[in-house]
Design an enzyme around this catalytic site. Structure first.
Site, short mmCIF file in Angstrom:
data_model
loop_
_atom_site.label_atom_id
_atom_site.label_comp_id
_atom_site.label_asym_id
_atom_site.label_seq_id
_atom_site.Cartn_x
_atom_site.Cartn_y
_atom_site.Cartn_z
N PRO A 153 0.84 -1.21 0.00
CA PRO A 153 0.00 0.00 0.00
C PRO A 153 0.88 1.26 0.00
O PRO A 153 1.80 1.37 0.79
CB PRO A 153 -0.78 -0.10 1.32
CG PRO A 153 -0.59 -1.49 1.81
CD PRO A 153 0.67 -2.01 1.20
N GLU A 154 0.60 2.16 -0.90
CA GLU A 154 1.29 3.45 -0.91
C GLU A 154 0.31 4.52 -0.45
O GLU A 154 -0.84 4.22 -0.11
CB GLU A 154 1.83 3.74 -2.32
CG GLU A 154 2.96 2.75 -2.69
CD GLU A 154 4.00 3.36 -3.61
OE1 GLU A 154 4.28 4.57 -3.49
OE2 GLU A 154 4.53 2.62 -4.46
N ARG A 190 22.06 18.18 -1.28
CA ARG A 190 21.79 16.75 -1.44
C ARG A 190 22.34 16.28 -2.78
O ARG A 190 21.78 16.58 -3.84
CB ARG A 190 20.27 16.48 -1.36
CG ARG A 190 19.64 16.80 0.00
CD ARG A 190 19.96 15.78 1.06
NE ARG A 190 19.12 14.60 0.97
CZ ARG A 190 18.01 14.39 1.70
NH1 ARG A 190 17.59 15.30 2.56
NH2 ARG A 190 17.32 13.28 1.56
#
Ligand SMILES: [Zn+2]
Length: 273
Positions: free
Chosen positions: A2-3, A154
């Protein structure tokens, strides 16, 4: 697995059956899932009223006056609302009874979670599993400026940064691949090398992709009340996800697959630069 869209659709499916109701029984059919079940859970919840059912990332938060029940569906979990006399089956591990109905959690692989956060421990947002979560992608705090500002140092690939969850939460593997395709960004691009204009496209693509999945999932809401049905997580037609070797739906080039941090990424080398 499940997302975010499945969890949000689950929340919308179960909330009308829970909010405002009083818990009449709690049944645990196992010692726990990923972690042990909370001590004395029935005593904590029985005769208490549910105020609201919220979502944070992939966690469902069932709120009471005296604390919050935190549910996570793990790899294979799902929730249904059933008539309370419905016999439990093998992987039905947790029931929250609310009068004539029961919220039942089924989790064959037991990677899900049922946790309790008492009000005396502070706001539920401070729970150890919630406090490091980034902003919600469908809420106002998610913007290109924010993404740009938070990625200047990043050097990791943008796909990895999206999945890390500390800047934006709940953009899982499928939706990261699909959103990067729509934004025309190669998933291997270092996050710090992406400019504001491209982040504008990415934010719009993420919002659009998640909202479309939730809207599509809305048509399966009735399954949450089906006594014997499995509320199947919706299959969608993807641009690139799980389409390695097939032609890109936009340009016809062959969709490629690569591994990033143990997860498969799918992309079109022609559409995504
Ligand atoms: Zn293409």
């Amino acid at each position: 697995m499940p997302e975010l869209p499945e969890v949000e659709v689950t929340r919308r499916g179960v909330a009308p059956h829970l909010d405002g109701k009083i818990v009449t029984a709690v049944t645990l059919r196992h010692d726990g899932l990923r972690w042990p079940f909370p001590d004395k859970l029935a005593a904590r919840l029985c005769n208490r009223r549910i105020h609201a059912t919220r979502r944070r990332g992939k966690y469902l938060l069932i709120e009471f006056d005296h604390g919050t029940l935190i549910l996570h569906l793990g790899m294979s979990g799902h929730l249904r609302i059933l008539p309370k006399d419905t016999p439990a089956r093998k992987h039905d591990h947790f029931d929250l009874e609310i009068g004539a109905q029961v919220l039942r959690m089924t989790d064959p692989r037991r990677f899900g979670a049922v946790l309790w956060h008492g009000a005396e421990e502070g706001p539920v947002e401070e729970h150890i599993l919630l406090r490091g979560l980034g902003v919600e992608p469908l809420e106002e705090g998610f913007s290109a400026e924010m993404l740009y500002r938070n990625t200047r140092n990043r050097s990791a690939a943008i796909k990895q940064v999206l999945l890390a969850g500390d800047i934006v939460v709940g953009v899982g593997n499928i939706y990261a691949s699909e959103s990067l395709f729509k934004a025309g960004i190669n998933p291997k691009t270092a996050a710090q090398r992406i400019g504001l204009a491209r982040y504008e496209k990415l934010v719009a693509a993420i919002r659009e992709t998640l909202a479309a999945a939730i809207a599509q999932g809305g048509s399966t809401l009735r399954d949450f009340m089906a006594a014997n049905g499995q509320p199947g997580y919706f299959q969608q037609s993807y641009f690139v996800y799980d389409r390695a070797g097939e032609p890109c739906r936009v340009c016809g080039a062959t969709v490629r697959q690569l591994k990033q941090g143990q997860r498969s990424t799918f992309y079109c080398p022609n559409c995504q630069k």
